[in-house]
Design an enzyme around this catalytic site. Structure first.
Site, PDB file in Angstrom:
ATOM      1  N   GLU A 181       0.836  -1.205   0.000  1.00  0.00           N
ATOM      2  CA  GLU A 181       0.000   0.000   0.000  1.00  0.00           C
ATOM      3  C   GLU A 181       0.871   1.256   0.000  1.00  0.00           C
ATOM      4  O   GLU A 181       0.582   2.227  -0.703  1.00  0.00           O
ATOM      5  CB  GLU A 181      -0.919   0.016   1.234  1.00  0.00           C
ATOM      6  CG  GLU A 181      -1.827  -1.191   1.345  1.00  0.00           C
ATOM      7  CD  GLU A 181      -1.232  -2.348   2.136  1.00  0.00           C
ATOM      8  OE1 GLU A 181      -2.018  -3.146   2.679  1.00  0.00           O
ATOM      9  OE2 GLU A 181       0.008  -2.471   2.228  1.00  0.00           O
ATOM     10  N   CYS A 195      -0.241   1.489   7.276  1.00  0.00           N
ATOM     11  CA  CYS A 195      -0.830   1.706   5.950  1.00  0.00           C
ATOM     12  C   CYS A 195      -2.234   2.287   6.065  1.00  0.00           C
ATOM     13  O   CYS A 195      -2.621   3.144   5.271  1.00  0.00           O
ATOM     14  CB  CYS A 195      -0.849   0.412   5.156  1.00  0.00           C
ATOM     15  SG  CYS A 195       0.808  -0.154   4.717  1.00  0.00           S
TER      16      CYS A 195
END
Length: 165
Positions: free
Chosen positions: A84, A113
């Site tokens: 991510e 994330c």
């Protein structure tokens, strides 16, 4: 006349792309892929691995394994960036606006994330598998970011990554 093959749904399609992206991961513990999508168009992709130009865990070993750190804990003790994070950074490097987009990922984001995705103004997350991070789920819910899990019957696990069947 042969029966035409069923086309994958958009969710299946983008999760399958995330699975292919995950095949580039250099993490020894988990291969993760992420795809940022807006209006059915792929904007950026990312997989987990060391920063560009640095040695990968595949080459030098995993510090987290050596220290016996459980999954979902002590993320700072890792050479790699998460999928991510790499997808967000690729969008930044290439000046791509990801505001109000969706993230497709092979796994649920971790707390680090999740916080980045909240501030990047991602509006939806579609995942193929969970991750042992309750705080991440709670913060994403508080931020009103919808998380959807693809039905497990449509997923096959292969060597730490997922493919849509």
């Amino acid at each position: 006349m042969p029966k035409p093959k069923k086309r994958p749904s958009w969710d299946e399609y983008f999760l399958e792309v995330a699975s292919v992206v995950a095949s580039r991961a250099t993490c020894l513990r988990r291969k993760v892929g992420a795809v940022i999508v807006k209006d059915k168009r792929i904007l950026a992709t990312g997989y987990n691995g060391a920063p560009s130009g640095l040695k990968h865990c595949l080459d030098i070993g995993c510090l987290r394994e050596k220290l016996k750190i459980p999954s979902g804990e002590r993320h700072e003790l890792c050479r790699g960036l998460h999928a991510e994070q790499n997808a967000i950074l690729q969008a930044v490097v290439h000046q791509i606006d990801i505001k109000n987009s969706a993230l497709y990922a092979t796994n649920q984001p971790c707390i680090i994330c999740a916080k980045m995705l909240i501030n990047a103004q991602i509006k939806e997350i579609v995942i193929a598998s969970g991750y042992p991070d309750k705080l991440a789920r709670e913060m994403l819910k508080e931020a009103k970011i919808k998380i959807r899990l693809v039905k497990p019957s449509k997923i096959k696990r292969l060597k730490g990554q997922f493919e849509i069947l």
